[in-house]
Motif scaffolding. Structure first.
Motif, PDB file in Angstrom:
ATOM      1  N   VAL A   1     -35.995 -25.603  86.635  1.00 53.54           N
ATOM      2  CA  VAL A   1     -35.558 -25.308  85.296  1.00 53.54           C
ATOM      3  C   VAL A   1     -35.261 -23.593  85.338  1.00 53.54           C
ATOM      4  O   VAL A   1     -34.620 -23.300  84.400  1.00 53.54           O
ATOM      5  N   ALA A   2     -35.906 -23.009  86.205  1.00 47.85           N
ATOM      6  CA  ALA A   2     -35.516 -21.455  86.239  1.00 47.85           C
ATOM      7  C   ALA A   2     -35.741 -20.929  87.567  1.00 47.85           C
ATOM      8  O   ALA A   2     -36.873 -21.058  88.302  1.00 47.85           O
ATOM      9  N   ALA A   3     -35.097 -20.238  88.076  1.00 49.82           N
ATOM     10  CA  ALA A   3     -35.039 -19.415  89.357  1.00 49.82           C
ATOM     11  C   ALA A   3     -35.184 -17.951  89.150  1.00 49.82           C
ATOM     12  O   ALA A   3     -33.955 -17.497  88.454  1.00 49.82           O
ATOM     13  N   PHE A   4     -36.166 -17.146  88.927  1.00 50.40           N
ATOM     14  CA  PHE A   4     -36.012 -15.527  88.620  1.00 50.40           C
ATOM     15  C   PHE A   4     -35.383 -14.707  89.620  1.00 50.40           C
ATOM     16  O   PHE A   4     -35.659 -15.177  90.819  1.00 50.40           O
ATOM     17  N   GLU A   5     -34.673 -14.058  89.116  1.00 53.76           N
ATOM     18  CA  GLU A   5     -34.110 -12.887  89.789  1.00 53.76           C
ATOM     19  C   GLU A   5     -34.891 -11.856  90.291  1.00 53.76           C
ATOM     20  O   GLU A   5     -35.902 -11.687  89.868  1.00 53.76           O
TER      21      GLU A   5
ATOM     22  N   MET B   1     -32.470 -20.504  95.692  1.00 47.34           N
ATOM     23  CA  MET B   1     -32.830 -21.827  94.753  1.00 47.34           C
ATOM     24  C   MET B   1     -32.046 -21.472  93.371  1.00 47.34           C
ATOM     25  O   MET B   1     -31.581 -20.393  93.039  1.00 47.34           O
ATOM     26  N   ARG B   2     -31.774 -22.657  92.917  1.00 46.18           N
ATOM     27  CA  ARG B   2     -30.895 -22.716  91.758  1.00 46.18           C
ATOM     28  C   ARG B   2     -31.557 -23.864  90.764  1.00 46.18           C
ATOM     29  O   ARG B   2     -32.007 -24.848  91.243  1.00 46.18           O
ATOM     30  N   VAL B   3     -30.965 -23.380  89.384  1.00 50.56           N
ATOM     31  CA  VAL B   3     -31.630 -24.448  88.359  1.00 50.56           C
ATOM     32  C   VAL B   3     -30.726 -25.916  88.803  1.00 50.56           C
ATOM     33  O   VAL B   3     -29.572 -25.795  89.108  1.00 50.56           O
TER      34      VAL B   3
END
Length: 776
Positions: free
Chosen positions: A283-287, A295-297
């Motif tokens: 649900v979230a991939a941190f920058e 990785m992607r949402v």
């Protein structure tokens, strides 16, 4: 287990009380009893006699020890009497036979009578001494014993109850669960913020405070431990009722009641939704971490280090992803639009969850108006805001031909708060030197006042607007309150903030657990407490809460003399209501159909520059909603109204109003038709939701946040306030340029020096790096 639970209970009670703290060493009223329970750390000898026995109790040390062989001419007379008596009494059995041989009968009688008289005299000395001992014990330890007795009764009762249940209850019991239930019930009778933190909860709390953990930088959703327990209980209940018979042996559940088909359909719908939700998705991939690694949402996790995650809970998968910084974890996943299972090797590191979500410029490129979105107040919040301010000032100077930062929008909407000290750090960047920021007072909490000791980093001529809403709470309200009370900036929002004016302390407990409990109320610079709800001790049903009535709110004044009130959060200076979501939009957001549509779209399409949701794409979305609603994959769009309508339907049937019940069916149909018409009425909002759902699979969070600013009505109004100098000054009660609000103070360095510092701080990989999304 029971002993451990009792130790925790005793720690909880003593932590929450202002009384005797059971620990070693013990400190009370300036007296220190060392770890070996000896007063003031002195160590008596085993030969010291009665006085030393009391010394071991930590009450009084009186008597001689091994080092007292050296005689001192200045010894106390009472001490000499005691030592002399001790010596004579000790040697009396050996001395008497010799005296009898050497003396006549008469002389011996005279000597014996004389000795008895001396002993009789010593009796008063001994009596006085013992009385002094008793008095000392009473004075020093009566309060301690009183507190211990008060807690001791409760702890003893709890011990007996827990022990009896553990040994003789009809079925086996989990004493850990019983203990947690008892403690949770006890603390929930006080207020919603006082909580016992288990080992895992305490670890999560420490992580949220520090804003750091060792992992790969992914946020995932799926089957949780709590949902798994609820499902297990539901299945157990269902199986236990699978066949219930009456006295005639008939299955009482065999008959199909009115509406049973709907219930069966709802059960199938719930099962489909649950199976979808149980899958582990990103649900979230941190920058800077997992996002940069690829990785992607929306990615569906298949395995972690070759361990299949199909039957794992979110907590179990999270534990697999986390580990020692520098180690490698292999993640297998599926992505919509990409064939087969993908694999990525991710390097674990110390993940820093940044409080500053976005730093950018808004409005016209020549306006030099900065924007900072602050999402929380962990321990590094102050440093992150400082870095953002310095970066904005540097860019404003270098990119706008020497023009300095003209305005700043600090977005605290939805900020739940955090550390009080971090709120002070952020406030000190904005308010004049020497300004009071916040104070706190409590029954057992030492009164404390935080005051700014440095010049503000924000230029006093820079116009500040703080955005707030009903989700702005706690530490975020401290910053908002300081800005408003000191007339440093304008508060803009829908109405008022949450209204949490309480301070919690975290007390470490045995077994890596913790107690979080309310210890004080905080007050803004004007002296007001913005707590909107009063909590009183309740019972097993919970605490008693009463809202502060408007007539009970007291009036205060800002530094410039503006009228403000306590007891209801921070009221805004400029009220701009945000757009309200329609019933249709709420139903769609709850259903999860947006993610499903984004997933389907991504399988056959790819993102391109200038992407937007066309009318054709919007029609495809409407068709998908109707399809899933009909199949039962998503709840009915009228689900918002189902509960009140179902209740009314049951009441009508129970009353025999069949005609009215049939009309209720028509009402449901009418509601559905009107909501379908809302697809056209609210097409702009729904198209934006669809766009965000699709773009989230391709763009980082900061770009999505920046994109949303272009349609944010409150940000647009904040820009107008900053640009209109007269309006800004009027709101803050400043006229003709006169600084009534006290916004004084100069930089401790000029802009070039600040820019140089910012470049030095951000030139390499640091803890507080800021990515400024430029529009110059």
């Amino acid at each position: 287990m029971i002993i451990r639970d009792l130790a925790l209970l005793l720690s909880l009670v003593t932590s929450y009380s202002n009384g005797f703290q059971i620990c070693n060493p013990v400190r009370r009223q300036g007296v220190v009893i060392s770890n070996n329970n000896n007063l003031l750390g002195k160590s008596p000898s085993d030969d010291a006699g009665l006085g030393c026995q009391f010394g071991r109790l930590g009450v009084l040390q009186f008597g001689s020890n091994d080092n007292d062989d050296k005689k001192d001419d200045n010894k106390d007379d009472n001490r000499e009497v005691w030592v002399d008596l001790k010596r004579k009494v000790k040697t009396l059995p050996q001395t008497l036979p010799l005296l009898q041989k050497k003396m006549t009968k008469e002389n011996f009688k005279l000597l014996l009578n004389s000795f008895k008289e001396r002993v009789l005299g010593y009796k008063y000395v001994i009596g006085s001494f013992m009385a002094g001992i008793a008095l000392t014990i009473t004075v020093l330890f009566a309060p301690v014993f009183g507190e211990a007795e008060k807690f001791g009764e409760s702890v003893e009762l709890f011990s007996s109850i827990l022990s009896d249940l553990d040994k003789t209850y009809v079925d086996p019991v989990d004493t850990n669960k019983l203990f947690n239930t008892a403690v949770t019930s006890m603390l929930s009778s006080l207020d919603p913020y006082t909580e016992f933190e288990t080992r895992s909860e305490a670890a999560d709390m420490r992580e949220s405070v520090s804003g750091k953990y060792g992992g790969v930088g992914l946020a995932i959703s799926g089957r949780s431990k709590e949902s798994e327990e609820r499902i297990a209980k539901a299945e157990e209940k269902k199986s236990s009722k699978a066949r219930e018979v009456n006295d005639d042996g008939e299955d009482i559940n065999a008959a199909v009641e009115d509406g049973a088909d709907d219930e069966i359909r709802e059960t199938l719908v719930a099962k489909k939704r649950r199976e979808k939700l149980e899958e582990i998705h990103v649900v979230a991939a941190f920058e800077g971490y997992a996002y940069d690694a690829g990785m992607r949402v929306g990615d569906k996790l298949i395995a972690v280090n070759d361990k299949n995650v199909e039957k794992m809970t979110v907590e179990q998968v999270r534990n697999e992803l986390r580990g020692d910084p520098g180690s490698i974890v292999t993640v297998s996943f599926e992505r919509d639009g990409v064939k087969g299972v993908q694999k990525l090797d991710l390097q674990r590191s110390i993940i820093k969850i940044r409080d500053v979500k976005l730093t950018t410029f808004v409005g016209d490129t020549n306006d030099a108006i900065g924007y900072i979105q602050l999402g929380g107040f962990s321990q590094d919040a102050g440093a992150e805001v400082r870095a953002s301010l310095e970066a904005l000032q540097k860019v404003a100077e270098t990119e706008s031909k020497g023009k300095k930062l003209e305005g700043l929008i600090l977005d605290l909407r939805g900020n739940p708060g955090g550390l009080l000290t971090s709120a002070v750090d952020v406030s000190s960047l904005l308010v004049p030197k020497g300004s009071d920021i916040v104070s706190a007072k409590g029954r057992g909490f030492p009164s404390v006042l935080y005051r700014s000791r440095t010049n503000p980093l924000l230029d006093p001529d820079c116009k500040l607007v703080v955005l707030v809403n009903g989700g702005t709470a706690s530490a975020a309200e401290i910053v908002s309150g300081a800005v408003q009370d000191l007339d440093v900036g304008v508060i803009l929002g829908g109405d008022r903030t949450y209204g949490k004016g309480l301070v919690q302390n975290v007390e470490e407990l045995p077994y890596d657990t913790a107690l979080k409990f309310t210890v004080a109320k905080y007050f803004t610079p004007s002296g007001r407490c913005i707590q909107s709800t009063n909590y009183n001790e309740g019972d097993t049903k919970g605490f008693l809460a009463t809202s502060v009535k408007d007539r009970d709110r007291q009036v205060f004044k800002t530094k410039a003399g503006r009228i403000i009130k306590d007891g209801g959060g921070i009221e805004v200076d400029v009220k701009i209501k945000p757009p309200r979501a329609s019933a249709l939009e709420v139903a769609i957001l709850r259903s999860g159909v947006l993610d499903d549509f984004a997933s389907r779209w991504s399988k056959t399409n790819s993102i391109a520059s200038g992407f937007r949701v066309t009318d054709e794409l919007y029609k495809q979305f409407q068709d998908m909603v109707a399809e899933k609603e009909k199949s039962g994959e998503i709840p009915s769009l009228t689900s918002l109204y189902n509960q009140p309508l179902d209740t009314l339907n049951k009441q009508l049937k129970d009353s025999g109003y069949d005609s009215a019940a049939r009309e209720l069916k028509q009402l449901r149909s009418s509601i559905r038709n009107e909501m379908a018409a809302d697809f056209k009425k609210y097409d702009k909002d729904l198209k934006e939701d669809i766009s965000n759902a699709i773009l989230a699979r391709y763009l980082p969070e900061s770009m999505l946040l920046e994109k949303s600013l272009s349609t944010d009505t409150q940000v647009k109004e904040a820009l107008k306030v900053i640009k209109d100098g007269d309006k800004f000054e009027t709101i803050l009660a400043r006229r003709n340029g006169k600084n009534i609000g006290g916004r004084a103070g100069k930089y401790d360095a000029d802009l070039k020096e600040l820019a140089k510092r910012a470049e030095e701080d951000l030139g390499s990989e640091t803890d507080f790096g800021v990515r400024v999304n430029l529009k110059f």
